[in-house]
Design a protein around this motif. Structure first.
Motif, PDB file in Angstrom:
ATOM      1  N   THR A 204      30.832 -10.926  14.707  1.00 42.96           N
ATOM      2  CA  THR A 204      30.068 -11.429  13.480  1.00 42.96           C
ATOM      3  C   THR A 204      29.875 -13.074  13.718  1.00 42.96           C
ATOM      4  O   THR A 204      30.599 -13.739  14.133  1.00 42.96           O
ATOM      5  CB  THR A 204      30.805 -11.253  12.186  1.00 42.96           C
TER       6      THR A 204
ATOM      7  N   GLU B 240      23.175  -7.099  12.519  1.00 40.78           N
ATOM      8  CA  GLU B 240      23.538  -6.851  11.060  1.00 40.78           C
ATOM      9  C   GLU B 240      21.826  -6.851  10.382  1.00 40.78           C
ATOM     10  O   GLU B 240      21.306  -7.664  10.785  1.00 40.78           O
ATOM     11  CB  GLU B 240      24.508  -7.773  10.409  1.00 40.78           C
TER      12      GLU B 240
ATOM     13  N   ARG C 168      28.040   2.645  13.029  1.00 44.92           N
ATOM     14  CA  ARG C 168      28.982   1.281  12.390  1.00 44.92           C
ATOM     15  C   ARG C 168      29.900   0.986  12.994  1.00 44.92           C
ATOM     16  O   ARG C 168      30.738   2.006  13.253  1.00 44.92           O
ATOM     17  CB  ARG C 168      29.210   1.448  10.503  1.00 44.92           C
TER      18      ARG C 168
ATOM     19  N   HIS D 147      31.924  -6.415   9.773  1.00 44.07           N
ATOM     20  CA  HIS D 147      30.775  -6.638   9.125  1.00 44.07           C
ATOM     21  C   HIS D 147      30.590  -8.294   8.954  1.00 44.07           C
ATOM     22  O   HIS D 147      31.533  -9.022   9.161  1.00 44.07           O
ATOM     23  CB  HIS D 147      30.682  -6.223   7.665  1.00 44.07           C
ATOM     24  N   ASP D 148      29.628  -8.692   8.602  1.00 48.53           N
ATOM     25  CA  ASP D 148      29.255 -10.250   8.529  1.00 48.53           C
ATOM     26  C   ASP D 148      29.583 -10.585   7.104  1.00 48.53           C
ATOM     27  O   ASP D 148      30.047 -10.067   6.294  1.00 48.53           O
ATOM     28  CB  ASP D 148      27.738 -10.465   9.009  1.00 48.53           C
TER      29      ASP D 148
ATOM     30  N   ASN E 266      27.277  -6.958   5.230  1.00 52.02           N
ATOM     31  CA  ASN E 266      26.494  -6.244   6.513  1.00 52.02           C
ATOM     32  C   ASN E 266      27.243  -5.635   7.535  1.00 52.02           C
ATOM     33  O   ASN E 266      27.832  -6.402   8.343  1.00 52.02           O
ATOM     34  CB  ASN E 266      25.146  -6.736   6.951  1.00 52.02           C
ATOM     35  N   TYR E 267      27.255  -4.208   7.656  1.00 55.35           N
ATOM     36  CA  TYR E 267      28.020  -3.860   8.997  1.00 55.35           C
ATOM     37  C   TYR E 267      27.359  -4.196  10.127  1.00 55.35           C
ATOM     38  O   TYR E 267      26.225  -4.224  10.421  1.00 55.35           O
ATOM     39  CB  TYR E 267      28.184  -2.304   8.744  1.00 55.35           C
ATOM     40  N   THR E 268      28.364  -4.558  11.115  1.00 56.54           N
ATOM     41  CA  THR E 268      27.872  -4.791  12.532  1.00 56.54           C
ATOM     42  C   THR E 268      27.669  -3.561  13.098  1.00 56.54           C
ATOM     43  O   THR E 268      28.687  -2.791  13.337  1.00 56.54           O
ATOM     44  CB  THR E 268      28.935  -5.746  13.142  1.00 56.54           C
TER      45      THR E 268
END
Length: 349
Positions: free
Chosen positions: A32, A105, A275, A279-280, A284-286
């Motif tokens: 991220t 993301e 997914r 996440h960031d 938000n999922y990376t």
């Protein structure tokens, strides 16, 4: 005996070593943002690589990334480049041999520009790496990898991967801020200085591409638009320039050096996007892009589109493309864009 990390972050045992050191690749976690968020020409014919007196493999007859004859013995450098509106126009991308477009993301995209045959004087804006990069890069052997940073808990995975980490943290002198764009969109790097920090970065190898005259068939095509949840990129054929010119969300994708970004070959690779467990900082999922296995692809060259199948048996191997007739798909000589989209409707994983 070593270990390999699976997509869920689980660890399994593997025996021996593969040609590309897949056992060292950190899989299943997400990186991220740290800074804010007659027949075809064979690039490396089987058995064509000899041995120099030093034991180092000799350079291929043509460059395996472009089909050209320059920079055959140059090291491989991959750089992460921002690809959102505030970052445009980008610098140095038009000099890349290969440009990967990957979902990140929020349904946006980021580039990974791969250099070997030539280097620009600067490249950027440089941004942070992602987990999908660690899945793509092993096919290049042990390249130099430049990026602005990674999430702290991802550092151990980068350290395990078969690459030379020349991130801003490790090669700060090669990075600089320039121009009027705000942070984080004003970070650039000197490729020449980056490679001085990775003197052992490996040279080009066969990653599955084949270059030569276009195969039979193909459907005439003027424009193709690749879509992600929050953005899109279009590629329009220019008979005059003999390459595909890109547009970003409806606007011409101009290079900072002048001209329009685009390649002689554009590959639309359909790959499963799910997914990751990371996440960031916004939650938000990376995305985790699965670039091994098999799938469909659309290869654009010479104003035509060719339906093909892609295959990559392992992360240490390259990706091959075959036509409906089972023959190897050939690319036009020059820059290749690898545009990876979800195999299905664009969606936020």
């Amino acid at each position: 005996m070593g270990f390999v990390w699976g997509p869920s972050g689980t660890r399994g045992r593997v025996r021996g070593r593969t040609a590309a050191g897949i056992g060292a690749v950190a899989l299943g976690a997400a990186l991220t943002a740290c800074s804010g968020g007659s027949g075809p020409e064979t690039a490396v014919p089987p058995g064509a690589e000899g041995e120099r007196p030093s034991g180092k493999p000799s350079a291929p007859a043509t460059h395996p990334f472009t089909g050209g004859r320059s920079g055959l013995d140059n090291p491989v450098l991959a750089v992460k480049v921002e690809n959102t509106r505030p970052a445009l126009p980008q610098t140095g991308v038009r000099s890349a041999d290969i440009v990967y477009v990957e979902q990140v993301e929020g349904g946006e995209t980021r580039l990974m520009a791969v250099y070997s045959s030539k280097l620009p004087s600067r490249v950027g804006p440089v941004r942070s790496a992602r987990i999908s990069d660690l899945h793509i890069l092993p096919q290049f052997g042990k390249p130099a990898f430049a990026f602005s940073g990674v999430q702290s808990k991802m550092k151990k995975y980068v350290k395990q991967a078969p690459l030379y980490d020349i991130s801003q943290e490790n090669a700060g002198s090669a990075y600089f801020r320039a121009g009027s764009k705000p942070i984080p969109y004003n970070l650039y790097a000197s490729p020449k200085s980056l490679l001085k920090q990775a003197p052992k970065a490996e040279g080009p190898r066969d990653i599955g591409f084949r270059f030569g005259p276009a195969p039979e068939g193909g459907k005439p095509l003027k424009t193709f638009t690749a879509k992600w949840p929050s953005t899109r990129m279009s590629f329009t054929w220019s008979a005059k320039q003999k390459r595909w010119l890109s547009a970003h969300s409806g606007r011409t994708n101009t290079a900072a050096e002048g001209g329009v970004l685009g390649g002689q070959t554009v590959v639309i690779q359909y790959a499963k996007t799910t997914r990751s467990k990371f996440h960031d900082f916004l939650g938000n999922y990376t995305p985790l892009i699965e670039t091994t296995g098999t799938g469909r692809a659309l290869v654009l060259r010479d104003g035509k589109a060719y339906d093909t199948r892609w295959s990559r048996p392992s992360e240490g191997k390259g990706t091959t493309f075959t036509t409906a007739g089972g023959e190897r798909m050939t690319f036009a000589k020059g820059q290749v864009w690898m545009v990876i989209v979800n195999d299905g409707e664009p969606r936020i994983p």
